[in-house]
Design an enzyme around this catalytic site. Structure first.
Site, PDB file in Angstrom:
ATOM      1  N   LYS A  60       0.828  -1.217   0.000  1.00 60.47           N
ATOM      2  CA  LYS A  60       0.000   0.000   0.000  1.00 60.47           C
ATOM      3  C   LYS A  60       0.856   1.259   0.000  1.00 60.47           C
ATOM      4  N   ALA A 190      -3.239 -12.873 -12.756  1.00 63.31           N
ATOM      5  CA  ALA A 190      -3.952 -11.580 -12.658  1.00 63.31           C
ATOM      6  C   ALA A 190      -4.859 -11.588 -11.438  1.00 63.31           C
ATOM      7  N   ILE A 193      -2.374  -9.739  -6.097  1.00 68.83           N
ATOM      8  CA  ILE A 193      -0.991  -9.225  -6.108  1.00 68.83           C
ATOM      9  C   ILE A 193      -0.628  -8.747  -7.516  1.00 68.83           C
ATOM     10  N   GLU A 212      -2.683 -14.600 -17.379  1.00 69.46           N
ATOM     11  CA  GLU A 212      -3.616 -15.238 -16.439  1.00 69.46           C
ATOM     12  C   GLU A 212      -4.130 -16.558 -17.028  1.00 69.46           C
ATOM     13  N   SER A 278       2.822 -14.446  -9.240  1.00 69.85           N
ATOM     14  CA  SER A 278       1.820 -14.259  -8.169  1.00 69.85           C
ATOM     15  C   SER A 278       0.621 -15.136  -8.499  1.00 69.85           C
ATOM     16  N   VAL A 279       0.772 -16.409  -8.171  1.00 71.54           N
ATOM     17  CA  VAL A 279      -0.252 -17.391  -8.540  1.00 71.54           C
ATOM     18  C   VAL A 279      -0.880 -18.020  -7.298  1.00 71.54           C
ATOM     19  N   GLY A 280      -1.014 -17.231  -6.246  1.00 69.73           N
ATOM     20  CA  GLY A 280      -1.653 -17.710  -5.034  1.00 69.73           C
ATOM     21  C   GLY A 280      -0.630 -18.087  -3.968  1.00 69.73           C
ATOM     22  N   ARG A 281      -1.134 -18.426  -2.795  1.00 69.01           N
ATOM     23  CA  ARG A 281      -0.260 -18.740  -1.665  1.00 69.01           C
ATOM     24  C   ARG A 281      -0.656 -20.080  -1.063  1.00 69.01           C
ATOM     25  N   HIS A 453     -23.207  15.546   3.244  1.00 65.71           N
ATOM     26  CA  HIS A 453     -23.131  16.056   1.879  1.00 65.71           C
ATOM     27  C   HIS A 453     -22.088  17.158   1.796  1.00 65.71           C
TER      28      HIS A 453
HETATM   29  P1  FAD Z   1       1.551 -14.427   8.132  1.00 60.84           P
HETATM   30  O1  FAD Z   1       1.387 -12.973   8.028  1.00 60.84           O
HETATM   31  O2  FAD Z   1       2.093 -15.167   6.980  1.00 60.84           O
HETATM   32  O3  FAD Z   1       2.491 -14.658   9.409  1.00 60.84           O
HETATM   33  C1  FAD Z   1       2.904 -15.914   9.798  1.00 60.84           C
HETATM   34  C2  FAD Z   1       4.232 -15.770  10.515  1.00 60.84           C
HETATM   35  O4  FAD Z   1       4.551 -17.023  11.110  1.00 60.84           O
HETATM   36  C3  FAD Z   1       5.385 -15.432   9.590  1.00 60.84           C
HETATM   37  O5  FAD Z   1       6.055 -14.288  10.061  1.00 60.84           O
HETATM   38  C4  FAD Z   1       6.298 -16.652   9.668  1.00 60.84           C
HETATM   39  O6  FAD Z   1       7.667 -16.323   9.659  1.00 60.84           O
HETATM   40  C5  FAD Z   1       5.934 -17.246  11.003  1.00 60.84           C
HETATM   41  N1  FAD Z   1       6.151 -18.688  11.085  1.00 60.84           N
HETATM   42  C6  FAD Z   1       5.735 -19.632  10.195  1.00 60.84           C
HETATM   43  N2  FAD Z   1       6.045 -20.863  10.648  1.00 60.84           N
HETATM   44  C7  FAD Z   1       6.687 -20.678  11.830  1.00 60.84           C
HETATM   45  C8  FAD Z   1       7.229 -21.565  12.773  1.00 60.84           C
HETATM   46  N3  FAD Z   1       7.143 -22.869  12.616  1.00 60.84           N
HETATM   47  N4  FAD Z   1       7.828 -21.049  13.872  1.00 60.84           N
HETATM   48  C9  FAD Z   1       7.892 -19.707  14.057  1.00 60.84           C
HETATM   49  N5  FAD Z   1       7.354 -18.815  13.198  1.00 60.84           N
HETATM   50  C10 FAD Z   1       6.767 -19.307  12.103  1.00 60.84           C
HETATM   51  N6  FAD Z   1      -4.290  -8.939   3.265  1.00 60.84           N
HETATM   52  C11 FAD Z   1      -5.163  -7.947   3.533  1.00 60.84           C
HETATM   53  O7  FAD Z   1      -6.094  -8.152   4.315  1.00 60.84           O
HETATM   54  N7  FAD Z   1      -5.035  -6.703   2.959  1.00 60.84           N
HETATM   55  C12 FAD Z   1      -4.036  -6.430   2.089  1.00 60.84           C
HETATM   56  O8  FAD Z   1      -3.951  -5.307   1.589  1.00 60.84           O
HETATM   57  C13 FAD Z   1      -3.116  -7.455   1.780  1.00 60.84           C
HETATM   58  N8  FAD Z   1      -2.108  -7.218   0.923  1.00 60.84           N
HETATM   59  C14 FAD Z   1      -1.206  -8.209   0.668  1.00 60.84           C
HETATM   60  C15 FAD Z   1      -0.176  -7.947  -0.233  1.00 60.84           C
HETATM   61  C16 FAD Z   1       0.742  -8.927  -0.534  1.00 60.84           C
HETATM   62  C17 FAD Z   1       1.856  -8.619  -1.507  1.00 60.84           C
HETATM   63  C18 FAD Z   1       0.656 -10.202   0.106  1.00 60.84           C
HETATM   64  C19 FAD Z   1       1.668 -11.273  -0.168  1.00 60.84           C
HETATM   65  C20 FAD Z   1      -0.367 -10.468   0.999  1.00 60.84           C
HETATM   66  C21 FAD Z   1      -1.308  -9.489   1.288  1.00 60.84           C
HETATM   67  N9  FAD Z   1      -2.375  -9.710   2.153  1.00 60.84           N
HETATM   68  C22 FAD Z   1      -3.275  -8.723   2.406  1.00 60.84           C
HETATM   69  C23 FAD Z   1      -2.550 -11.004   2.837  1.00 60.84           C
HETATM   70  C24 FAD Z   1      -2.008 -10.934   4.276  1.00 60.84           C
HETATM   71  O9  FAD Z   1      -0.643 -10.578   4.211  1.00 60.84           O
HETATM   72  C25 FAD Z   1      -2.188 -12.268   4.958  1.00 60.84           C
HETATM   73  O10 FAD Z   1      -3.547 -12.656   4.897  1.00 60.84           O
HETATM   74  C26 FAD Z   1      -1.780 -12.167   6.413  1.00 60.84           C
HETATM   75  O11 FAD Z   1      -0.438 -11.776   6.548  1.00 60.84           O
HETATM   76  C27 FAD Z   1      -1.977 -13.525   7.110  1.00 60.84           C
HETATM   77  O12 FAD Z   1      -1.631 -13.409   8.448  1.00 60.84           O
HETATM   78  P2  FAD Z   1      -1.122 -14.692   9.253  1.00 60.84           P
HETATM   79  O13 FAD Z   1      -0.813 -14.207  10.627  1.00 60.84           O
HETATM   80  O14 FAD Z   1      -2.070 -15.799   9.099  1.00 60.84           O
HETATM   81  O15 FAD Z   1       0.206 -15.165   8.525  1.00 60.84           O
HETATM   82  P1  NAI Z   2      -4.688 -14.794  -6.157  1.00 61.79           P
HETATM   83  O1  NAI Z   2      -5.301 -16.072  -5.781  1.00 61.79           O
HETATM   84  O2  NAI Z   2      -5.373 -13.537  -5.833  1.00 61.79           O
HETATM   85  O3  NAI Z   2      -4.414 -14.759  -7.723  1.00 61.79           O
HETATM   86  C1  NAI Z   2      -3.637 -15.718  -8.358  1.00 61.79           C
HETATM   87  C2  NAI Z   2      -3.983 -15.696  -9.834  1.00 61.79           C
HETATM   88  O4  NAI Z   2      -3.032 -16.487 -10.525  1.00 61.79           O
HETATM   89  C3  NAI Z   2      -5.359 -16.281 -10.123  1.00 61.79           C
HETATM   90  O5  NAI Z   2      -6.082 -15.403 -10.938  1.00 61.79           O
HETATM   91  C4  NAI Z   2      -5.033 -17.601 -10.802  1.00 61.79           C
HETATM   92  O6  NAI Z   2      -6.018 -18.004 -11.716  1.00 61.79           O
HETATM   93  C5  NAI Z   2      -3.722 -17.270 -11.476  1.00 61.79           C
HETATM   94  N1  NAI Z   2      -2.902 -18.441 -11.779  1.00 61.79           N
HETATM   95  C6  NAI Z   2      -2.725 -19.552 -11.029  1.00 61.79           C
HETATM   96  N2  NAI Z   2      -1.888 -20.402 -11.655  1.00 61.79           N
HETATM   97  C7  NAI Z   2      -1.496 -19.807 -12.809  1.00 61.79           C
HETATM   98  C8  NAI Z   2      -0.642 -20.174 -13.872  1.00 61.79           C
HETATM   99  N3  NAI Z   2      -0.001 -21.329 -13.868  1.00 61.79           N
HETATM  100  N4  NAI Z   2      -0.499 -19.318 -14.901  1.00 61.79           N
HETATM  101  C9  NAI Z   2      -1.144 -18.124 -14.926  1.00 61.79           C
HETATM  102  N5  NAI Z   2      -1.981 -17.729 -13.940  1.00 61.79           N
HETATM  103  C10 NAI Z   2      -2.147 -18.556 -12.891  1.00 61.79           C
HETATM  104  O7  NAI Z   2      -3.213 -14.855  -5.519  1.00 61.79           O
HETATM  105  P2  NAI Z   2      -2.080 -13.756  -5.377  1.00 61.79           P
HETATM  106  O8  NAI Z   2      -2.338 -12.600  -6.266  1.00 61.79           O
HETATM  107  O9  NAI Z   2      -0.818 -14.501  -5.478  1.00 61.79           O
HETATM  108  O10 NAI Z   2      -2.281 -13.281  -3.891  1.00 61.79           O
HETATM  109  C11 NAI Z   2      -2.284 -14.254  -2.844  1.00 61.79           C
HETATM  110  C12 NAI Z   2      -3.253 -13.887  -1.797  1.00 61.79           C
HETATM  111  O11 NAI Z   2      -2.741 -12.837  -0.993  1.00 61.79           O
HETATM  112  C13 NAI Z   2      -4.584 -13.362  -2.299  1.00 61.79           C
HETATM  113  O12 NAI Z   2      -5.459 -14.386  -2.671  1.00 61.79           O
HETATM  114  C14 NAI Z   2      -5.090 -12.640  -1.104  1.00 61.79           C
HETATM  115  O13 NAI Z   2      -5.655 -13.571  -0.232  1.00 61.79           O
HETATM  116  C15 NAI Z   2      -3.820 -12.071  -0.522  1.00 61.79           C
HETATM  117  N6  NAI Z   2      -3.667 -10.678  -0.952  1.00 61.79           N
HETATM  118  C16 NAI Z   2      -4.604  -9.784  -0.559  1.00 61.79           C
HETATM  119  C17 NAI Z   2      -4.526  -8.476  -0.949  1.00 61.79           C
HETATM  120  C18 NAI Z   2      -5.590  -7.534  -0.531  1.00 61.79           C
HETATM  121  O14 NAI Z   2      -6.372  -7.891   0.332  1.00 61.79           O
HETATM  122  N7  NAI Z   2      -5.659  -6.337  -1.095  1.00 61.79           N
HETATM  123  C19 NAI Z   2      -3.424  -7.980  -1.775  1.00 61.79           C
HETATM  124  C20 NAI Z   2      -2.517  -9.022  -2.178  1.00 61.79           C
HETATM  125  C21 NAI Z   2      -2.640 -10.305  -1.748  1.00 61.79           C
END
Ligand code: FAD
Ligand code: NAI
Length: 474
Positions: A60, A190, A193, A212, A278-281, A453
């Site tokens: 952000k 797409a 991320i 995508e 960026s194909v999911g987590r 407003h």
């Molecule tokens: P995490 O934040 O992943 O934290 C888990 C922690 O556990 C990590 O620090 C890791 O090191 C630690 N850990 C793991 N295993 C162990 C272990 N065995 N021992 C000790 N420590 C360990 N979500 C939103 O709501 N809004 C957004 O705008 C947004 N933007 C995002 C942008 C990007 C680029 C990405 C990648 C994600 C984004 N997300 C967003 C998703 C959000 O980051 C996650 O949903 C959130 O961080 C999940 O929180 P969590 O505590 O479950 O896990």
């Molecule tokens: P995502 O699930 O949002 O998007 C992944 C995209 O990759 C999908 O459209 C999927 O169809 C595509 N894909 C999968 N395999 C592929 C392939 N082999 N070739 C081409 N396309 C493919 O996952 P993303 O963007 O990696 O983000 C992970 C997660 O992090 C999000 O689902 C969300 O939960 C969280 N996040 C949240 C944000 C927010 O709240 N603003 C911002 C960024 C991430």
């Protein structure tokens, strides 16, 4: 004798650190185990997880900086403001982002001190125990938690044959730390991320191509929102998004990255200077010792939990990205609070039907509840109201009139079932809809609330009025 705690939280991200703070507030002796230092200059463990270090917060910050740059170059002209020679210093932009991250992650350490949560640096893993206390090994020592909350989060899903080095081929961590604007940026996926980070680098001048796999764009969003977003991103902003592709091969060399892919019956080649994957987590349960204690995982490798985040083991809970449900920071935080309160015998709850989604592109996209296509396939009769920002004085004043608010309400009861916003400040506007849904409000309830407003919130008001076909300003 091992150190004993009422609650041991494994993972210091939004799910974990919030669970730990709430547990401590409720009077439990609490420890939080965290292993990652996220490139901390002193090598110290950092709290905040993915969200604060390499996710929500840094992305952000960069979105904001790049939006300012884009406005200075293109957006202010309509206000009669022109600026020559507008330049971006990427290193300063990235440093600002890093400072914000440092401030916030350090702030959580401060909150731990204030609430007397013990931070245990190191990798946490179950090594034994049972209902009376679970043994967790951290940095060569064993601590015992009467309750354990697993909050180990998620990590980027990697595609077979594509080696992420976070220099040329990047996941989210690398994509947030470029030191210059790439001329040509490729993105695989797409999703959220891809769109957010693709937007950042596009605004800063990169040619961005997003590949995508699915034939449909933003399939999770309401179809009308997805259509509008497609139009704006591809036609107005020039993001080159190609749907229905199959990636065949990715190679990195001195000149950059080559992506070979199929679209339709044709083979294509995309040459780019950097590639974001960026194909999911995927859930993070590696080395957690699940097998040592019999902690059950579901079919997608997530900790298997019930609606209250209870695992199959007594007094072992799991929250956040490592369990079912959307991978969103606020969802994890809410689960963390719920679990701490349930441990204390209180009525903790998390309303999964009212978790908002926000995509921080421009325009922003935000929604809560069901989409029109979900209502149709569930056979639920509904009424819809939709009002464009172009009909709103404040949006006109801001020069930002793209998009609309769409409200969906039950035909019989008028209860709001979903609200979908694409437009400026959608991330803030959606809160009103979340409150409405949390309290089972009707569209008539919103229609009868006084909205200041001129504000953008009047579009929400008008959308509610238009569910009953009586908008006043459209
Ligand atoms: P995490 O934040 O992943 O934290 C888990 C922690 O556990 C990590 O620090 C890791 O090191 C630690 N850990 C793991 N295993 C162990 C272990 N065995 N021992 C000790 N420590 C360990 N979500 C939103 O709501 N809004 C957004 O705008 C947004 N933007 C995002 C942008 C990007 C680029 C990405 C990648 C994600 C984004 N997300 C967003 C998703 C959000 O980051 C996650 O949903 C959130 O961080 C999940 O929180 P969590 O505590 O479950 O896990
Ligand atoms: P995502 O699930 O949002 O998007 C992944 C995209 O990759 C999908 O459209 C999927 O169809 C595509 N894909 C999968 N395999 C592929 C392939 N082999 N070739 C081409 N396309 C493919 O996952 P993303 O963007 O990696 O983000 C992970 C997660 O992090 C999000 O689902 C969300 O939960 C969280 N996040 C949240 C944000 C927010 O709240 N603003 C911002 C960024 C991430």
């Amino acid at each position: 004798m091992s150190k004993q705690f009422d609650v041991v939280v494994i993972g210091g991200g939004p799910g974990g650190y919030v669970a730990a703070i709430r547990a401590a507030q409720l009077g439990f002796s609490t420890a939080c185990v965290e292993s990652e230092s996220y490139d901390d200059p002193k090598g110290e463990v950092r709290l905040g997880g993915t969200c604060l270090n390499v996710g929500c917060v840094p992305s952000k910050a960069l979105l904001q900086s790049s939006e300012h740059f884009d406005n200075a170059r293109h957006g202010f002209v309509m206000h009669g403001i022109t600026a020559d020679d507008v330049r971006i210093d990427v290193r300063t932009m990235v440093k600002r982002k890093d400072n914000i991250v440092t401030q916030l992650t350090g702030g959580i350490k401060g909150l731990f001190k204030k609430n007397k949560v013990a931070l245990l640096p190191g990798h946490g893993k179950f090594v034994g125990g049972g209902e009376d206390g679970w043994e967790i090994e951290v940095a060569g020592e064993v601590v015992v938690g009467k309750h354990v909350i697993v909050a180990t989060g998620s990590k980027p899903r990697h595609l077979e044959g594509i080696q992420v080095d976070n220099k040329l081929i990047c996941d989210n961590a690398g994509a947030l730390a470029f030191d210059a604007v790439p001329k040509r940026l490729g993105v695989i996926g797409a999703g959220v991320i891809g769109l957010e980070l693709g937007s950042v680098w596009k605004r800063l001048g990169a040619e961005v191509t997003i590949l995508e796999a699915l034939p449909e764009f933003l399939a999770a969003a309401d179809a009308a929102v997805a259509r509008e977003a497609w139009k704006v991103f591809t036609q107005k902003q020039g993001l080159d998004i190609r749907l229905d592709v199959k990636i065949n091969k990715v190679t990195a060399g001195k000149k950059g990255v080559t992506v070979e892919y199929e679209a339709g019956d044709d083979n294509h080649v995309l040459e780019c200077d950097k590639l974001i994957v960026s194909v999911g987590r995927v859930p993070n349960t590696e080395g957690l010792g699940c097998e040592a204690v019999g902690l059950k995982l579901d079919e997608r490798g997530r900790v298997d939990v019930d609606a209250h985040c209870r695992s199959n083991l007594p007094n072992v809970w799991a929250v956040g990205d490592v369990v079912r449900g959307p991978m969103l920071a606020h969802k994890g935080m809410e689960e963390g609070v719920m679990v701490a309160e349930l441990i204390a015998g209180q009525a903790g709850h998390c309303n999964y039907d009212a978790v908002p989604w926000v995509i921080y592109t421009h325009p922003e996209i935000a929604w809560v509840g069901m989409t029109e296509q979900q209502l149709k396939s569930a056979g639920i009769e509904y009424r819809a109201g939709q009002i464009p920002f172009a009909a709103n004085g404040r949006a006109l004043g801001q020069g930002d009139t793209t998009g609309f608010v769409k409200m969906l309400a039950d035909s019989r009861t008028d209860q709001i079932l979903g609200v979908h916003v694409i437009g400026t400040n959608a991330s803030e506007l959606i809160s009103e809809a979340v409150v409405a849904m949390e309290f089972h409000a009707s569209s008539e309830d919103i229609a009868r609330i006084v909205h200041a407003h001129p504000t953008l919130s009047e579009v929400m008001h008008e959308a509610a009025l238009s569910v009953d076909k009586r908008p006043l300003h459209f």
